[in-house]
Write a protein that holds these residues in place. Structure first.
Motif, PDB file in Angstrom:
ATOM      1  N   ASP A 230       0.837  -1.209   0.000  1.00 65.79           N
ATOM      2  CA  ASP A 230       0.000   0.000   0.000  1.00 65.79           C
ATOM      3  C   ASP A 230       0.868   1.252   0.000  1.00 65.79           C
ATOM      4  OD1 ASP A 230      -2.587  -1.096  -0.067  1.00 65.79           O
ATOM      5  OD2 ASP A 230      -2.483  -1.586   2.064  1.00 65.79           O
ATOM      6  N   GLU A 231       1.950   1.191   0.766  1.00 66.63           N
ATOM      7  CA  GLU A 231       2.821   2.354   0.915  1.00 66.63           C
ATOM      8  C   GLU A 231       3.394   2.808  -0.431  1.00 66.63           C
ATOM      9  OE1 GLU A 231       6.151   1.395   3.252  1.00 66.63           O
ATOM     10  OE2 GLU A 231       6.331   3.413   4.101  1.00 66.63           O
ATOM     11  N   VAL A 232       3.965   1.860  -1.156  1.00 66.93           N
ATOM     12  CA  VAL A 232       4.580   2.198  -2.441  1.00 66.93           C
ATOM     13  C   VAL A 232       3.504   2.590  -3.453  1.00 66.93           C
ATOM     14  CG1 VAL A 232       5.834   1.219  -4.418  1.00 66.93           C
ATOM     15  CG2 VAL A 232       6.655   0.811  -2.092  1.00 66.93           C
ATOM     16  N   ARG A 233       2.407   1.854  -3.467  1.00 65.40           N
ATOM     17  CA  ARG A 233       1.359   2.099  -4.455  1.00 65.40           C
ATOM     18  C   ARG A 233       0.719   3.479  -4.248  1.00 65.40           C
ATOM     19  NH1 ARG A 233      -4.109  -0.070  -6.040  1.00 65.40           N
ATOM     20  NH2 ARG A 233      -3.837  -0.504  -8.276  1.00 65.40           N
ATOM     21  N   GLU A 234       0.508   3.828  -2.970  1.00 63.40           N
ATOM     22  CA  GLU A 234      -0.176   5.081  -2.671  1.00 63.40           C
ATOM     23  C   GLU A 234       0.606   6.312  -3.101  1.00 63.40           C
ATOM     24  OE1 GLU A 234      -2.866   3.497   0.615  1.00 63.40           O
ATOM     25  OE2 GLU A 234      -1.840   5.262   1.441  1.00 63.40           O
ATOM     26  N   GLN A 235       1.924   6.185  -3.168  1.00 58.88           N
ATOM     27  CA  GLN A 235       2.749   7.331  -3.608  1.00 58.88           C
ATOM     28  C   GLN A 235       2.394   7.760  -5.021  1.00 58.88           C
ATOM     29  OE1 GLN A 235       7.199   7.168  -3.092  1.00 58.88           O
ATOM     30  NE2 GLN A 235       6.632   5.029  -2.887  1.00 58.88           N
TER      31      GLN A 235
END
Ligand code: SAH
Ligand code: SF4
Length: 355
Positions: A230-235
Motif C-alpha cells: 500500500d505504501e509504495v502504491r499510494e505514492q
C-alpha cells in the motif's frame, strides 16, 4: 438531430429487437439492419434498400447514424498507428493500433491489437499518467467506444482481432457504457471480436471488478498494480487510498471464481519509486495468489512529469526476481514511442490548445 438521440451503433441486438417489436416490425429486420449498419457502414438510412420506407423513417427519427470523425492519423516507423477522433462536442480521444507478430508453436501469426479509450481524461490522477493529468471531462458513450474500432478498421484496412481498454480513461468508472459496448463488440453480426481477445485494464476499482466478474462473457482483466505494498502504491496511485490492496485482492478472488482467463498484473517500473527488488518478491507472491502473469512496463516519459525509467539492466534484474518467484513475466518493449502513442502517453493536446 438532438445530441441526446441514441446512436444506432449503441444498440445491442436485444435492444434493437425490442425497439422493432415496440414499433410493430418483424424480428428478422434486426439482422437486415445490422448488415447495413455494420457490414456496409451506410451513412444514410435511405441506403438500406431492403428496408421499407416507414421503418427507415422510424429509425431515422430515433437513432443517429453519424460516423465518428477521424481528425488525424499518425503512423510510426514500426507501423503503430494513432487515430485521433473528434467527438460531437468538439472533444478529442485517441486509439492506437498495434500490429504484433506472435509466434505460436513455431507458426507466426499476425494480430492487430487496438487500444481504445473509455473516457475523455480520467478522474483517478495516477502520478505517472498523461491521461490523469487533466482530470475527467466525461464518459464516452457506447457509440463512441465501439466506433473507435469501426473507424480504425475502415482507415487501416485491417481487421482488428484483439482489443485492450488501455487508452484514455478508467473503463471501470464507465462500466454501464463499457458493458453495453462489449455486447456489441462481441456480437458476430456487429463487430465480432471474441470475448477472450478483449482485455479491460483497471487501476483497481474493487466494487466494479466484482460487477464485471458477473458479466457472462469470458473477457480478460488486467490490473494496473504498479506497487506491491500500500505504501509504495499510494505514492503514485491515489486510487489506492480508496481501495487498499487487500480490498482489491478480495475483488480478484471473486473474479477468479467466475472467470477462466488468466489475470494480468501490469507493473510500470519507475526509477527509485517502485523498482526495489523487495517489491519484485512481493509482486510474485501476489501474482501466485491468483495465478496471474506479470507484465513489466518500463515507464514511458510523459512531458511535464519528472519520473524516469530504470536502466534496462535493472528492469531485467527485476524481471528475473519475479520469475524466480515462479511467475510468468514479460518485460514490455514499447512500440509507438516516437508518436506519443505508447500507453500512458495519450493526451488531449488538441483540446488543450483549443481551451
Ligand atoms: N485506467 C486504466 C486503463 C488505462 S491506463 C488503468 O489504469 O489500468 C492503461 C495502462 O497504461 C495502465 O497499465 C497504466 O498504468 C499504463 N500507463 C499509464 N501511464 C504510463 C506511463 N507513463 N508509462 C507506461 N505505462 C503507463
Ligand atoms: Fe486513469 Fe489509468 Fe491513467 Fe490512472 S493510469 S490516471 S486510472 S488512465
Amino acid at each position: 438531430m438532438s445530441k441526446l438521440t441514441p446512436h444506432i451503433k449503441s444498440q445491442s441486438l436485444t435492444a434493437l429487437e425490442a425497439w422493432l417489436a415496440e414499433h410493430g416490425h418483424k424480428p428478422y429486420r434486426a439482422k437486415q439492419i445490422c448488415e447495413w449498419v455494420w457490414k456496409h457502414q451506410v451513412k444514410d438510412y435511405d441506403e438500406m434498400l431492403n428496408i421499407p420506407l416507414a421503418l427507415r423513417e422510424a429509425l431515422r427519427a430515433d437513432f443517429s447514424l453519424e460516423h465518428l470523425e477521424v481528425a488525424e492519423v499518425n503512423g510510426a516507423k514500426d507501423t503503430t498507428q494513432k487515430f485521433l477522433f473528434k467527438l460531437e462536442d468538439g472533444r478529442f480521444v485517441e486509439s492506437v493500433l498495434i500490429p504484433a507478430n506472435i509466434g505460436k508453436g513455431g507458426v507466426q501469426s499476425s494480430r492487430q491489437t487496438l487500444c481504445v479509450s473509455s473516457q475523455v481524461g480520467c478522474a483517478y490522477g495516477c502520478k505517472f499518467c498523461a491521461s490523469g493529468l487533466l482530470g475527467l471531462t466525461r464518459n464516452l458513450t457506447t457509440a463512441e467506444i465501439v466506433q473507435q474500432i469501426v473507424q480504425a478498421q475502415n482507415h487501416s484496412g485491417k481487421r482488428i482481432d484483439n482489443l485492450v481498454f488501455m487508452g484514455m480513461g478508467e473503463p471501470m468508472a464507465n462500466l454501464p457504457n463499457v458493458l453495453q459496448a462489449l455486447d456489441i463488440i462481441t456480437h458476430p453480426w456487429m463487430i465480432g471480436i471474441g470475448a477472450r481477445h478483449i482485455t479491460l485494464s483497471t487501476s483497481g476499482l474493487a466494487p466494479q471488478v466484482k460487477k464485471l466478474a458477473m458479466y457472462p462473457q469470458q473477457v480478460r482483466l488486467a490490473i494496473s498494480l504498479h506497487g506491491a505494498t500500500d505504501e509504495v502504491r499510494e505514492q503514485i496511485m491515489p486510487v489506492n487510498k480508496k481501495w487498499k490492496l487487500e480490498e482489491l485482492f478480495e475483488s480478484l478472488d471473486v473474479w477468479v471464481e467466475h472467470k477462466k482467463q488468466r489475470l494480468t498484473f501490469e507493473y510500470i517500473l519507475i526509477k527509485g519509486i517502485n523498482d526495489d527488488l523487495e517489491q519484485a518478491k512481493l509482486l510474485a507472491k501476489h501474482a501466485n495468489r491468483f495465478g496471474a502473469k506479470v507484465n513489466l512496463i518500463p515507464y514511458n516519459t510523459v512531458e511535464g512529469l519528472e519520473w524516469e525509467r530504470p536502466a534496462m539492466s535493472h528492469c531485467q534484474k527485476f524481471q528475473r526476481e519475479v520469475i524466480a518467484g515462479g511467475v510468468t513475466t514479460t518485460l514490455r518493449i514499447e512500440k509507438g514511442h516516437d508518436i506519443n502513442a505508447a500507453c500512458g502517453q495519450l493526451r488531449l493536446r488538441k483540446e488543450q490548445s483549443l481551451s
